[in-house]
Design a protein around this motif. Structure first.
Motif, PDB file in Angstrom:
ATOM      1  N   ALA A  77       0.775  -1.318  -0.206  1.00 29.64           N
ATOM      2  CA  ALA A  77       0.215   0.191  -0.419  1.00 29.64           C
ATOM      3  C   ALA A  77       0.676   0.894   0.153  1.00 29.64           C
ATOM      4  N   ARG A  78       2.244   1.185   1.118  1.00 25.86           N
ATOM      5  CA  ARG A  78       2.682   2.232   0.515  1.00 25.86           C
ATOM      6  C   ARG A  78       3.202   2.546  -0.647  1.00 25.86           C
ATOM      7  N   ASN A  79       4.388   1.406  -1.165  1.00 19.07           N
ATOM      8  CA  ASN A  79       4.355   1.747  -2.647  1.00 19.07           C
ATOM      9  C   ASN A  79       3.476   1.963  -3.565  1.00 19.07           C
ATOM     10  N   ARG A  80       2.594   1.444  -3.381  1.00 19.98           N
ATOM     11  CA  ARG A  80       1.478   2.234  -4.507  1.00 19.98           C
ATOM     12  C   ARG A  80       0.666   4.047  -4.465  1.00 19.98           C
ATOM     13  N   ARG A  81       1.599   4.096  -3.134  1.00 25.88           N
ATOM     14  CA  ARG A  81       1.271   5.810  -2.369  1.00 25.88           C
ATOM     15  C   ARG A  81       1.868   6.218  -3.193  1.00 25.88           C
ATOM     16  N   LEU A  82       3.053   5.682  -3.212  1.00 30.62           N
ATOM     17  CA  LEU A  82       4.499   6.522  -3.973  1.00 30.62           C
ATOM     18  C   LEU A  82       4.322   7.162  -5.109  1.00 30.62           C
ATOM     19  N   VAL A  83       3.623   5.389  -6.286  1.00 27.85           N
ATOM     20  CA  VAL A  83       3.321   6.142  -7.654  1.00 27.85           C
ATOM     21  C   VAL A  83       2.951   6.826  -7.514  1.00 27.85           C
ATOM     22  N   GLU A  84       1.343   6.711  -7.129  1.00 30.37           N
ATOM     23  CA  GLU A  84       0.358   7.624  -7.341  1.00 30.37           C
ATOM     24  C   GLU A  84       0.774   8.971  -7.422  1.00 30.37           C
ATOM     25  N   SER A  86       3.572   9.892  -7.543  1.00 28.37           N
ATOM     26  CA  SER A  86       4.858  10.957  -8.028  1.00 28.37           C
ATOM     27  C   SER A  86       4.800  11.183  -9.738  1.00 28.37           C
ATOM     28  N   SER A  87       5.699  11.623 -10.038  1.00 31.98           N
ATOM     29  CA  SER A  87       6.053  11.404 -11.331  1.00 31.98           C
ATOM     30  C   SER A  87       7.106  11.345 -12.106  1.00 31.98           C
ATOM     31  N   VAL A  88       8.086  11.110 -11.668  1.00 34.76           N
ATOM     32  CA  VAL A  88       8.949  10.104 -11.771  1.00 34.76           C
ATOM     33  C   VAL A  88       9.154   9.767 -10.892  1.00 34.76           C
ATOM     34  N   CYS A  89      10.191   8.284 -11.104  1.00 34.39           N
ATOM     35  CA  CYS A  89      10.313   6.976 -10.109  1.00 34.39           C
ATOM     36  C   CYS A  89      11.849   7.180 -10.382  1.00 34.39           C
ATOM     37  N   THR A 103       7.171  -1.973  -7.186  1.00 33.16           N
ATOM     38  CA  THR A 103       6.944  -0.637  -7.843  1.00 33.16           C
ATOM     39  C   THR A 103       6.900   0.758  -8.725  1.00 33.16           C
ATOM     40  N   VAL A 104       7.831  -0.352  -9.300  1.00 37.01           N
ATOM     41  CA  VAL A 104       8.568   0.232 -11.027  1.00 37.01           C
ATOM     42  C   VAL A 104       7.686  -0.534 -11.576  1.00 37.01           C
ATOM     43  N   ALA A 105       7.235  -1.385 -11.423  1.00 40.09           N
ATOM     44  CA  ALA A 105       6.159  -1.769 -12.462  1.00 40.09           C
ATOM     45  C   ALA A 105       4.652  -0.908 -12.423  1.00 40.09           C
ATOM     46  N   ARG A 106       4.359  -0.615 -11.398  1.00 44.14           N
ATOM     47  CA  ARG A 106       3.484  -0.015 -10.587  1.00 44.14           C
ATOM     48  C   ARG A 106       3.218   0.939 -11.982  1.00 44.14           C
ATOM     49  N   ALA A 107       4.864   2.003 -11.578  1.00 44.71           N
ATOM     50  CA  ALA A 107       5.231   2.831 -11.671  1.00 44.71           C
ATOM     51  C   ALA A 107       5.646   2.728 -13.353  1.00 44.71           C
ATOM     52  N   GLU A 108       5.260   1.980 -14.150  1.00 44.25           N
ATOM     53  CA  GLU A 108       5.601   1.591 -15.995  1.00 44.25           C
ATOM     54  C   GLU A 108       4.477   2.166 -15.994  1.00 44.25           C
ATOM     55  N   GLU A 109       3.467   1.129 -15.518  1.00 43.25           N
ATOM     56  CA  GLU A 109       1.721   1.032 -15.857  1.00 43.25           C
ATOM     57  C   GLU A 109       0.891   2.073 -15.587  1.00 43.25           C
ATOM     58  N   LYS A 110       1.250   3.434 -14.499  1.00 43.57           N
ATOM     59  CA  LYS A 110       0.832   4.574 -15.244  1.00 43.57           C
ATOM     60  C   LYS A 110       1.517   5.238 -16.066  1.00 43.57           C
ATOM     61  N   ILE A 114      10.843   6.586 -15.482  1.00 37.87           N
ATOM     62  CA  ILE A 114      11.337   5.246 -14.726  1.00 37.87           C
ATOM     63  C   ILE A 114      13.327   5.153 -15.067  1.00 37.87           C
ATOM     64  N   ILE A 115      14.049   5.914 -14.074  1.00 33.37           N
ATOM     65  CA  ILE A 115      15.455   6.014 -13.718  1.00 33.37           C
ATOM     66  C   ILE A 115      15.903   5.111 -12.651  1.00 33.37           C
ATOM     67  N   ASN A 116      16.126   4.426 -13.538  1.00 28.24           N
ATOM     68  CA  ASN A 116      17.101   3.286 -12.272  1.00 28.24           C
ATOM     69  C   ASN A 116      18.466   3.144 -12.352  1.00 28.24           C
ATOM     70  N   LEU A 117      18.767   3.841 -11.305  1.00 26.32           N
ATOM     71  CA  LEU A 117      20.606   3.890 -11.167  1.00 26.32           C
ATOM     72  C   LEU A 117      21.507   2.536 -11.105  1.00 26.32           C
TER      73      LEU A 117
END
Length: 121
Positions: A77-84, A86-89, A103-110, A114-117
């Motif tokens: 739920a915390r991870n979904r809230r972060l995605v909700e 956010s404009s960049v991950c 979390t990254v998969a949820r962000a991609e769906e939205k 994604i900036i994966n260091l």
């Protein structure tokens, strides 16, 4: 104004928060907002980790808790809230499973950038 969201987990989240707190010295318009799974998140952590967590809490511009105590699903739920919110991950994802991958998969769906260091080293 730039707002950085952080989930408060050990490791990358803690390092990222520390970097934001340091950057605020030069750029006071940057805000650190913590989105945490529960108030007891650090309960079983080492004393050193707890001290760093408390410092992060004290330096944050705002703190939001998903639940009072740990309950099943509060991390997701915390991870979904972060995605909700956010404009960049910005992440450090090295595995195809686990909380970061979820979390990254949820962000991609939205459609969030994604900036994966981990891909940059």
């Amino acid at each position: 104004m730039a707002v950085f969201l952080c989930g408060g987990a050990l490791g990358f989240d803690t390092l990222a928060a520390r970097c934001v707190i340091e950057a605020q010295k030069q750029y006071p318009h940057i805000l650190l907002r913590l989105i945490l799974p529960c108030k007891t998140q650090a309960k079983a952590w080492t004393e050193n980790a707890k001290r760093e967590y408390e410092a992060m809490l004290g330096a944050a511009d705002s703190v939001e808790y998903i639940s009072e105590e740990y309950i099943s699903g509060c991390m997701q739920a915390r991870n979904r809230r972060l995605v909700e919110l956010s404009s960049v991950c910005v992440c450090y994802k090295t595995r195809a499973s686990g909380g970061t991958a979820y979390t990254v998969a949820r962000a991609e769906e939205k459609g969030i950038e994604i900036i994966n260091l981990a891909d940059r080293i």
